[in-house]
Scaffold this motif. Structure first.
Motif, short mmCIF file in Angstrom:
data_model
loop_
_atom_site.label_atom_id
_atom_site.label_comp_id
_atom_site.label_asym_id
_atom_site.label_seq_id
_atom_site.Cartn_x
_atom_site.Cartn_y
_atom_site.Cartn_z
N LYS A 5 0.93 -1.21 0.06
CA LYS A 5 0.11 -0.04 0.00
C LYS A 5 0.92 1.35 -0.05
CE LYS A 5 -4.59 -0.97 1.56
NZ LYS A 5 -5.57 -1.03 2.61
N VAL A 58 -7.82 -18.14 -9.24
CA VAL A 58 -8.83 -17.57 -8.71
C VAL A 58 -10.02 -18.40 -9.09
CG1 VAL A 58 -7.78 -15.47 -8.66
CG2 VAL A 58 -9.12 -16.06 -10.68
N TRP A 60 -11.31 -19.51 -12.11
CA TRP A 60 -12.01 -19.38 -13.40
C TRP A 60 -12.12 -20.48 -14.19
CZ3 TRP A 60 -9.92 -13.68 -14.99
CH2 TRP A 60 -10.59 -12.85 -14.21
N VAL A 110 -10.16 -8.74 -15.05
CA VAL A 110 -9.41 -8.36 -13.70
C VAL A 110 -8.95 -9.47 -12.77
CG1 VAL A 110 -9.31 -6.55 -11.92
CG2 VAL A 110 -10.66 -6.03 -14.02
N VAL A 111 -7.75 -9.59 -12.58
CA VAL A 111 -7.19 -10.50 -11.73
C VAL A 111 -5.99 -10.43 -10.95
CG1 VAL A 111 -6.24 -12.04 -13.60
CG2 VAL A 111 -7.24 -13.45 -11.47
N ARG A 118 -5.77 -8.41 -1.36
CA ARG A 118 -5.89 -7.52 -0.17
C ARG A 118 -4.73 -6.96 0.16
NH1 ARG A 118 -11.67 -7.07 1.44
NH2 ARG A 118 -12.46 -8.75 0.15
N LYS A 123 -6.16 -2.71 -6.73
CA LYS A 123 -6.41 -1.27 -7.10
C LYS A 123 -5.59 -0.56 -7.86
CE LYS A 123 -8.22 2.50 -3.88
NZ LYS A 123 -8.08 2.67 -2.07
N PHE A 144 -18.09 -5.39 -16.31
CA PHE A 144 -19.26 -6.15 -15.64
C PHE A 144 -18.68 -6.82 -14.41
CE2 PHE A 144 -19.50 -5.91 -20.43
CZ PHE A 144 -20.75 -5.69 -20.45
N ALA A 145 -18.97 -6.39 -13.40
CA ALA A 145 -18.48 -7.12 -12.17
C ALA A 145 -19.20 -8.25 -11.51
CB ALA A 145 -18.93 -5.61 -11.16
N ASP A 146 -18.51 -9.15 -11.07
CA ASP A 146 -19.12 -10.26 -10.34
C ASP A 146 -19.76 -9.91 -9.19
OD1 ASP A 146 -18.59 -12.21 -12.53
OD2 ASP A 146 -16.58 -12.81 -11.62
N VAL A 149 -17.45 -8.71 -6.00
CA VAL A 149 -16.42 -7.68 -6.41
C VAL A 149 -16.99 -6.07 -6.49
CG1 VAL A 149 -14.71 -9.22 -6.75
CG2 VAL A 149 -15.95 -8.45 -8.61
N GLU A 151 -18.48 -4.11 -4.70
CA GLU A 151 -17.79 -3.03 -3.85
C GLU A 151 -16.16 -2.67 -4.06
OE1 GLU A 151 -19.52 -1.20 -1.75
OE2 GLU A 151 -21.14 -2.16 -2.38
N PHE A 152 -15.69 -3.51 -4.51
CA PHE A 152 -14.11 -3.41 -5.07
C PHE A 152 -14.26 -2.27 -6.08
CE2 PHE A 152 -10.85 -4.51 -8.31
CZ PHE A 152 -9.92 -4.14 -7.76
C1 LIG Z 1 -11.13 -8.49 -7.21
C2 LIG Z 1 -9.72 -8.65 -7.11
C3 LIG Z 1 -9.09 -7.98 -8.29
C4 LIG Z 1 -9.22 -7.42 -5.90
O1 LIG Z 1 -7.83 -7.39 -6.00
P1 LIG Z 1 -7.07 -7.21 -4.66
O2 LIG Z 1 -5.56 -7.01 -4.84
O3 LIG Z 1 -7.63 -7.96 -3.44
O4 LIG Z 1 -7.92 -5.71 -4.30
P2 LIG Z 1 -6.97 -4.58 -3.40
O5 LIG Z 1 -6.32 -5.27 -2.13
O6 LIG Z 1 -6.28 -3.37 -4.17
O7 LIG Z 1 -8.52 -3.84 -2.60
C5 LIG Z 1 -8.88 -2.47 -2.93
C6 LIG Z 1 -10.04 -2.20 -2.13
O8 LIG Z 1 -11.05 -3.11 -2.43
C7 LIG Z 1 -11.50 -3.93 -1.19
N1 LIG Z 1 -11.53 -5.18 -1.83
C8 LIG Z 1 -10.95 -6.00 -2.54
N2 LIG Z 1 -11.55 -6.96 -2.95
C9 LIG Z 1 -12.96 -6.98 -2.30
C10 LIG Z 1 -13.92 -7.56 -2.50
N3 LIG Z 1 -13.97 -8.71 -2.95
N4 LIG Z 1 -15.38 -7.16 -1.99
C11 LIG Z 1 -15.25 -5.82 -1.44
N5 LIG Z 1 -14.08 -5.02 -1.24
C12 LIG Z 1 -12.88 -5.52 -1.74
C13 LIG Z 1 -10.20 -3.85 -0.37
O9 LIG Z 1 -10.83 -4.07 0.85
C14 LIG Z 1 -9.60 -2.55 -0.63
O10 LIG Z 1 -10.34 -1.36 0.06
P3 LIG Z 1 -9.77 -0.32 0.65
O11 LIG Z 1 -9.10 0.51 -0.38
O12 LIG Z 1 -10.68 0.41 1.30
O13 LIG Z 1 -8.62 -0.76 1.67
C15 LIG Z 1 -9.33 -9.86 -6.56
O14 LIG Z 1 -9.94 -10.23 -5.29
C16 LIG Z 1 -9.32 -10.93 -7.57
O15 LIG Z 1 -8.62 -11.04 -8.45
N6 LIG Z 1 -10.32 -11.54 -7.28
C17 LIG Z 1 -10.82 -12.93 -8.27
C18 LIG Z 1 -11.00 -12.54 -9.64
C19 LIG Z 1 -12.30 -11.57 -9.70
O16 LIG Z 1 -13.31 -11.73 -9.06
N7 LIG Z 1 -12.07 -10.50 -10.57
C20 LIG Z 1 -13.15 -9.76 -10.73
C21 LIG Z 1 -14.03 -10.07 -11.88
S1 LIG Z 1 -15.28 -9.14 -12.22
#
Ligand SMILES: CC(C)(COP(=O)(O)OP(=O)(O)OC[C@H]1O[C@@H](n2cnc3c(N)ncnc32)[C@H](O)[C@@H]1OP(=O)(O)O)[C@@H](O)C(=O)NCCC(=O)NCCS
Length: 173
Positions: A5, A58, A60, A110-111, A118, A123, A144-146, A149, A151-152
Motif C-alpha cells: 500500500k 482464482v 475461473w 481483472v485478476v 488484499r 486497486k 461487468f462486475a461479479d 466484487v 464493492e471493490f
Molecule cells: C477483485 C480483485 C481483483 C481485487 O484485488 P485485490 O488486490 O485483492 O484488491 P485490493 O487489495 O487492491 O483492494 C482495494 C480495495 O477494495 C477492497 N476489496 C478488495 N476485494 C474486495 C471484495 N471482493 N469485496 C469488497 N471489497 C474488496 C479492499 O478491501 C480495498 O479496500 P480499501 O481501499 O478500502 O482498503 C481480486 O480479489 C481478484 O482477483 N479476485 C478474483 C477474480 C475476480 O473476481 N475478478 C473480478 C471479476 S469481475
C-alpha cells in the motif's frame, strides 16, 4: 499501512510511461533486505500457460488458449502485473480492455493472484488501466462486475446502473 500500500500511495503509481515499473527494496520480517519489485507492463507477449495458471488460481473456468490469444491480440489495452525476485519473475495480476478507440472502453479479466490479494495491488492495477484509457481520451469506461466484487469497483469510482441504465446480455440458446 502495509508495504505494498505504501508503495502505491503518495506519488501517483500510474504516471510513468510504459512499461510502468516501480522499484522497491522491502525489508522482510527478519529484517533482511531482499530485492523484490512489483511492476506493470503493457506488453502482450504473455505466456498463455502462465496466464491460465493465474486464472485457475482464482477458480475461473478454462477458456481455449487460441481464443485467449486472440482476445489479447485484439484488445485495446493489456496491463499485466509482475513480481520480480532477483531474476525470477512471476505473473501476479492481469487486466485488459477493449475499445472503439474514441469514446468507450470495457475492462475485462481483472485478476490478482490470491497470494497477493488484499494488499492494494488490485486497486493499483485498475488505476493503471484507467490512467492509460484516460490518456487515450476514452471517457466512458465500463465493466461487468461479479456480485462479490461490486464493492471493490465501487471503491474505484465505478457506479452500478448510473441514471437507471441497465447492462443487458444476449446469450445463444
Ligand atoms: C477483485 C480483485 C481483483 C481485487 O484485488 P485485490 O488486490 O485483492 O484488491 P485490493 O487489495 O487492491 O483492494 C482495494 C480495495 O477494495 C477492497 N476489496 C478488495 N476485494 C474486495 C471484495 N471482493 N469485496 C469488497 N471489497 C474488496 C479492499 O478491501 C480495498 O479496500 P480499501 O481501499 O478500502 O482498503 C481480486 O480479489 C481478484 O482477483 N479476485 C478474483 C477474480 C475476480 O473476481 N475478478 C473480478 C471479476 S469481475
Amino acid at each position: 499501512m502495509g508495504f505494498w500500500k505504501s508503495l502505491f500511495t503518495g506519488s501517483d503509481a500510474a504516471s510513468t510511461p510504459k512499461p510502468v515499473q516501480m522499484e522497491a527494496i522491502p525489508v522482510d520480517k527478519a529484517g533482511e533486505r531482499s530485492s523484490t519489485r512489483i511492476y506493470f507492463s503493457t506488453e502482450r507477449d504473455i505466456d498463455l500457460y502462465e496466464l491460465e495458471e493465474l486464472c485457475d488460481a482464482v477458480g475461473w473456468s478454462r477458456r481455449p488458449l487460441r481464443k485467449v490469444k486472440k482476445a489479447i491480440q485484439y484488445s485495446f489495452l493489456v496491463v499485466s502485473m509482475w513480481e520480480q525476485r532477483g531474476t525470477v519473475k512471476r505473473l501476479i495480476g492481469f487486466s485488459r480492455a477493449t475499445s472503439d478507440h474514441a469514446f468507450n472502453a470495457t475492462i475485462w479479466d481483472v485478476v490478482v493472484h490470491p497470494d497477493y490479494q488484499r494488499k492494494g495491488l488490485g486497486k493499483a492495477l485498475m488505476k493503471q488501466v484507467i490512467k492509460k484509457l484516460r490518456s487515450e481520451d476514452i471517457s466512458n469506461i465500463t465493466l461487468f462486475a461479479d456480485p462479490q466484487v461490486v464493492e471493490f469497483y465501487r471503491g474505484l469510482g465505478f457506479m452500478s446502473d448510473p441514471e437507471g441504465i441497465k447492462g443487458m446480455f444476449w446469450y445463444p440458446d
